[in-house]
Design an enzyme around this catalytic site. Structure first.
Site, PDB file in Angstrom:
ATOM      1  N   ALA A   6      83.522  91.260  23.955  1.00 13.22           N
ATOM      2  CA  ALA A   6      82.069  91.131  24.087  1.00 13.22           C
ATOM      3  C   ALA A   6      81.687  89.830  24.795  1.00 13.22           C
ATOM      4  CB  ALA A   6      81.431  91.189  22.701  1.00 13.22           C
TER       5      ALA A   6
ATOM      6  N   HIS B 279      87.831  64.692   6.870  1.00 18.08           N
ATOM      7  CA  HIS B 279      88.784  65.009   5.806  1.00 18.08           C
ATOM      8  C   HIS B 279      88.034  65.338   4.521  1.00 18.08           C
ATOM      9  CE1 HIS B 279      92.365  64.954   3.354  1.00 18.08           C
ATOM     10  NE2 HIS B 279      91.712  64.196   2.481  1.00 18.08           N
TER      11      HIS B 279
HETATM   12  P1  FAD Z   1      79.466  98.469  25.707  1.00 18.94           P
HETATM   13  O1  FAD Z   1      79.284  97.601  24.533  1.00 18.94           O
HETATM   14  O2  FAD Z   1      80.387  99.627  25.581  1.00 18.94           O
HETATM   15  O3  FAD Z   1      78.016  98.946  26.130  1.00 18.94           O
HETATM   16  C1  FAD Z   1      77.809  99.839  27.172  1.00 18.94           C
HETATM   17  C2  FAD Z   1      76.440 100.465  26.975  1.00 18.94           C
HETATM   18  O4  FAD Z   1      76.135 101.242  28.136  1.00 18.94           O
HETATM   19  C3  FAD Z   1      76.373 101.441  25.806  1.00 18.94           C
HETATM   20  O5  FAD Z   1      75.171 101.275  25.118  1.00 18.94           O
HETATM   21  C4  FAD Z   1      76.427 102.817  26.460  1.00 18.94           C
HETATM   22  O6  FAD Z   1      75.783 103.828  25.702  1.00 18.94           O
HETATM   23  C5  FAD Z   1      75.653 102.514  27.732  1.00 18.94           C
HETATM   24  N1  FAD Z   1      75.938 103.446  28.837  1.00 18.94           N
HETATM   25  C6  FAD Z   1      77.136 103.907  29.267  1.00 18.94           C
HETATM   26  N2  FAD Z   1      76.957 104.704  30.351  1.00 18.94           N
HETATM   27  C7  FAD Z   1      75.624 104.745  30.586  1.00 18.94           C
HETATM   28  C8  FAD Z   1      74.821 105.378  31.553  1.00 18.94           C
HETATM   29  N3  FAD Z   1      75.346 106.120  32.532  1.00 18.94           N
HETATM   30  N4  FAD Z   1      73.476 105.222  31.485  1.00 18.94           N
HETATM   31  C9  FAD Z   1      72.911 104.450  30.507  1.00 18.94           C
HETATM   32  N5  FAD Z   1      73.636 103.791  29.580  1.00 18.94           N
HETATM   33  C10 FAD Z   1      74.968 103.947  29.621  1.00 18.94           C
HETATM   34  N6  FAD Z   1      84.963  92.565  21.021  1.00 18.94           N
HETATM   35  C11 FAD Z   1      84.878  91.285  20.655  1.00 18.94           C
HETATM   36  O7  FAD Z   1      84.714  90.400  21.503  1.00 18.94           O
HETATM   37  N7  FAD Z   1      84.958  90.916  19.331  1.00 18.94           N
HETATM   38  C12 FAD Z   1      85.133  91.824  18.361  1.00 18.94           C
HETATM   39  O8  FAD Z   1      85.206  91.464  17.187  1.00 18.94           O
HETATM   40  C13 FAD Z   1      85.227  93.185  18.717  1.00 18.94           C
HETATM   41  N8  FAD Z   1      85.394  94.128  17.780  1.00 18.94           N
HETATM   42  C14 FAD Z   1      85.437  95.439  18.151  1.00 18.94           C
HETATM   43  C15 FAD Z   1      85.617  96.388  17.156  1.00 18.94           C
HETATM   44  C16 FAD Z   1      85.672  97.727  17.486  1.00 18.94           C
HETATM   45  C17 FAD Z   1      85.871  98.759  16.396  1.00 18.94           C
HETATM   46  C18 FAD Z   1      85.517  98.119  18.842  1.00 18.94           C
HETATM   47  C19 FAD Z   1      85.526  99.576  19.217  1.00 18.94           C
HETATM   48  C20 FAD Z   1      85.345  97.185  19.836  1.00 18.94           C
HETATM   49  C21 FAD Z   1      85.313  95.833  19.502  1.00 18.94           C
HETATM   50  N9  FAD Z   1      85.178  94.834  20.455  1.00 18.94           N
HETATM   51  C22 FAD Z   1      85.129  93.527  20.089  1.00 18.94           C
HETATM   52  C23 FAD Z   1      85.062  95.162  21.889  1.00 18.94           C
HETATM   53  C24 FAD Z   1      83.587  95.091  22.316  1.00 18.94           C
HETATM   54  O9  FAD Z   1      82.852  95.987  21.543  1.00 18.94           O
HETATM   55  C25 FAD Z   1      83.468  95.424  23.789  1.00 18.94           C
HETATM   56  O10 FAD Z   1      84.307  94.565  24.541  1.00 18.94           O
HETATM   57  C26 FAD Z   1      82.039  95.237  24.250  1.00 18.94           C
HETATM   58  O11 FAD Z   1      81.155  96.032  23.510  1.00 18.94           O
HETATM   59  C27 FAD Z   1      81.910  95.586  25.726  1.00 18.94           C
HETATM   60  O12 FAD Z   1      80.603  95.345  26.128  1.00 18.94           O
HETATM   61  P2  FAD Z   1      79.956  96.120  27.363  1.00 18.94           P
HETATM   62  O13 FAD Z   1      78.555  95.649  27.429  1.00 18.94           O
HETATM   63  O14 FAD Z   1      80.807  95.994  28.544  1.00 18.94           O
HETATM   64  O15 FAD Z   1      79.980  97.655  26.972  1.00 18.94           O
END
Ligand code: FAD
Ligand code: NAD
Length: 476
Positions: A326, A450
């Site tokens: 994230a 500490h």
């Molecule tokens: P996403 O969070 O996947 O968001 C993408 C968004 O785009 C979603 O809302 C989706 O619905 C939307 N979307 C997709 N296609 C379209 C479209 N065509 N039109 C409109 N909207 C669309 N990472 C960490 O750093 N720390 C953690 O502790 C951690 N824990 C995790 C635990 C779990 C169980 C999982 C599954 C993942 C975890 N991660 C963690 C990973 C983290 O969730 C991802 O790296 C992060 O969410 C990626 O962010 P993003 O914005 O790229 O994508």
């Protein structure tokens, strides 16, 4: 009428929503298109991270850690609690409330920053055009710049097809309404270990089947090997070199077959979680319309500044190279917003912290010892065990260590690796030190409060310099 924006962001996960807010802060007229819905069908911002990732998993990790402490640790602190029970429904309701508060928080941030939210599915129609499709309408947005942040989804494997509630992915494993007596997990990656920990603490007998022979190859080998011992002691059965070749539901159990060094094996579970990685959401977004290049695993190809082959189109977060984290996506979002407005920030891809929120926690930044060996870089090592830390002893949590790696010649800090309680917080010190190009000596010369767990970082740096105070026989 086609609406016109300076920037349209597709996706409101931690990459997209942060990019949208930063764009708006910088004075750009910004819209963010996102299709995530909560259980009631309403828009829920924050993507995977807030809805089914970082936040709900950490909420359950916290609750389950409390339960485990109440069961096993209270007594040695002289606290007698006779009847301790788990109420999974309350635990899940708390988790859902945490998620809902935070997703609502993003809506409020969008409103405060004047980011226009478009709930629906976004598709690229051209380098300046995005189509948005919601339940019963389709509209078109025009944009000077487009930021694609559509995130990732769990990988499914044909040998273990998901079912309604027996063979599930990480989202299913975050929503169990009861503690499964036996739980199988395919994949000893971050999700397998974190969600395996949640349900083990709550009473499941957890078996993790990992195809590779090596455990957590991305972590420092010394830390990974110590962590594996701790998980084993806790009762999590992690089987390495176990290649799953089938999973079927029979008589209300999941029967899993796999091959390991002893041959073909079969094992039965009440539930099975498939946690074998995630894949980028780059299908059906119109990438081909723009001729965006994808690599062989489906990630959108970008340069160091997240620019695609089309100058006004950017891609950030899980859909591009680099760790699926994230904070990495959010930093990319900020970088792109600032570059659009003429600033020149960079993301320091060499300084991304990783954390695994198990007990003990694992956290690291920079190079591992095996990477340094492989690259032929000469280095110094300093290790300090939490067992020698006064604060860790007072807390009764002495597992793990802090390890620093620094360049043998320049003394520059090359890697910081941690295993232990609260290291998800302590690792920030290593990240800051590295960002400031600190040497090992800088850490060794810094004063730490500490008693604190942070002193272990100080002592590890002193150990690398050859004169740790609280480890016998290492003076120079
Ligand atoms: P996403 O969070 O996947 O968001 C993408 C968004 O785009 C979603 O809302 C989706 O619905 C939307 N979307 C997709 N296609 C379209 C479209 N065509 N039109 C409109 N909207 C669309 N990472 C960490 O750093 N720390 C953690 O502790 C951690 N824990 C995790 C635990 C779990 C169980 C999982 C599954 C993942 C975890 N991660 C963690 C990973 C983290 O969730 C991802 O790296 C992060 O969410 C990626 O962010 P993003 O914005 O790229 O994508
Ligand atoms: P992962 O890549 O971390 O681990 C998947 C594991 O499954 C690997 O060890 C792999 O060897 C194994 N595997 C793959 N196919 C297999 C098979 N057929 N049989 C047995 N084992 C198999 O993936 P994940 O745990 O699904 O996590 C996905 C992503 O989400 C990760 O990239 C991670 O960065 C992110 N995430 C981060 C956090 C965090 O930062 N704390 C927490 C959860 C998820």
């Amino acid at each position: 009428m086609t609406e016109q924006y300076d920037v349209v962001v597709i996706g409101a996960g931690p990459a997209g929503y942060v990019a949208a807010i930063r764009c708006a802060q910088l004075g750009l007229n910004t819209a963010c298109v996102d299709d995530w819905c909560d259980a009631s069908g309403k828009s829920s911002l924050g993507g995977t991270c807030l809805n089914v990732g970082c936040i709900p998993s950490k909420a359950l990790l916290e609750s389950s850690a409390w339960y485990e402490k109440a069961q096993h640790d209270f007594a040695r602190h002289g606290i007698i609690a006779k009847t301790i029970k788990v109420d999974v429904a309350t635990m899940q309701a708390r988790k859902d409330q945490v998620v809902s508060d935070l997703t609502q928080g993003i809506k409020a941030l969008f409103a405060a920053n004047k980011v226009t939210l478009k709930h629906g599915r976004g598709k690229l129609l051209g380098p300046n055009q995005v189509e948005v499709t919601s339940k019963n309408k389709t509209s078109e947005l025009k944009a000077k710049h487009i930021i694609i942040a559509t995130g990732s989804s769990p990988v499914n494997i044909p040998v273990a097809p998901l079912t309604e509630d027996k063979i599930v992915d990480s989202s299913g494993a975050l929503a169990f309404d009861a503690v499964p007596k036996t739980l199988g997990i395919i994949g000893a990656g971050v999700i397998g270990l974190e969600l395996g920990s949640v349900w083990r603490r709550l009473g499941s007998q957890v078996t993790v089947l990992e195809a590779m022979d090596q455990f957590l190859p991305m972590a420092d080998e010394q830390i990974a090997s110590d962590a594996l011992k701790h998980y084993g002691k806790q009762g999590m059965d992690i089987q390495l070199g176990a290649k799953v070749d089938g999973a079927v539901v029979k008589n209300n159990k999941v029967e899993v077959s796999y091959q390991d060094s002893k041959g073909q094996q079969t094992i039965k579970f009440d539930k099975l979680v498939v946690a074998v990685g995630r894949k980028p959401n780059t299908q059906d977004i119109g990438a081909e319309v723009l001729g965006l290049k994808l690599d062989e695993r489906g990630f959108i190809q970008v340069d160091d500044h997240c620019q695609t082959g089309i100058p006004n189109v950017y891609a950030i977060g899980d859909i591009v190279r680099g760790p699926m984290l994230a904070h990495k996506g959010s930093e990319e979002g900020v970088m792109v917003a600032e570059r659009i407005t003429g600033h020149k920030p960079q993301v320091n891809y060499d300084n991304i912290p990783s954390v695994i929120y198990t007990e003990p926690e694992i956290a690291w930044v920079g190079k591992t010892e095996q990477e340094l060996k492989q690259a032929g870089i000469k280095y110094k090592t300093g290790v300090f065990p939490f067992a020698a830390s006064g604060r860790a002893r007072a807390a009764g949590d002495t597992n793990g260590m802090i390890k620093v790696l620094s360049d043998a010649t320049s003394d520059r800090l090359l890697g910081v690796h941690m295993l232990g309680a609260h290291v998800s917080e302590l690792i920030a010190q290593g990240v800051i030190a590295r960002e400031m190009m600190a040497s090992n000596e800088d850490l060794a010369l810094t004063m730490f409060a500490h008693p604190s767990l942070s002193e272990a970082l100080h002592e590890a740096a002193l150990a690398a310099a050859g004169h740790a105070i609280h480890i016998a026989g290492r003076k120079k």
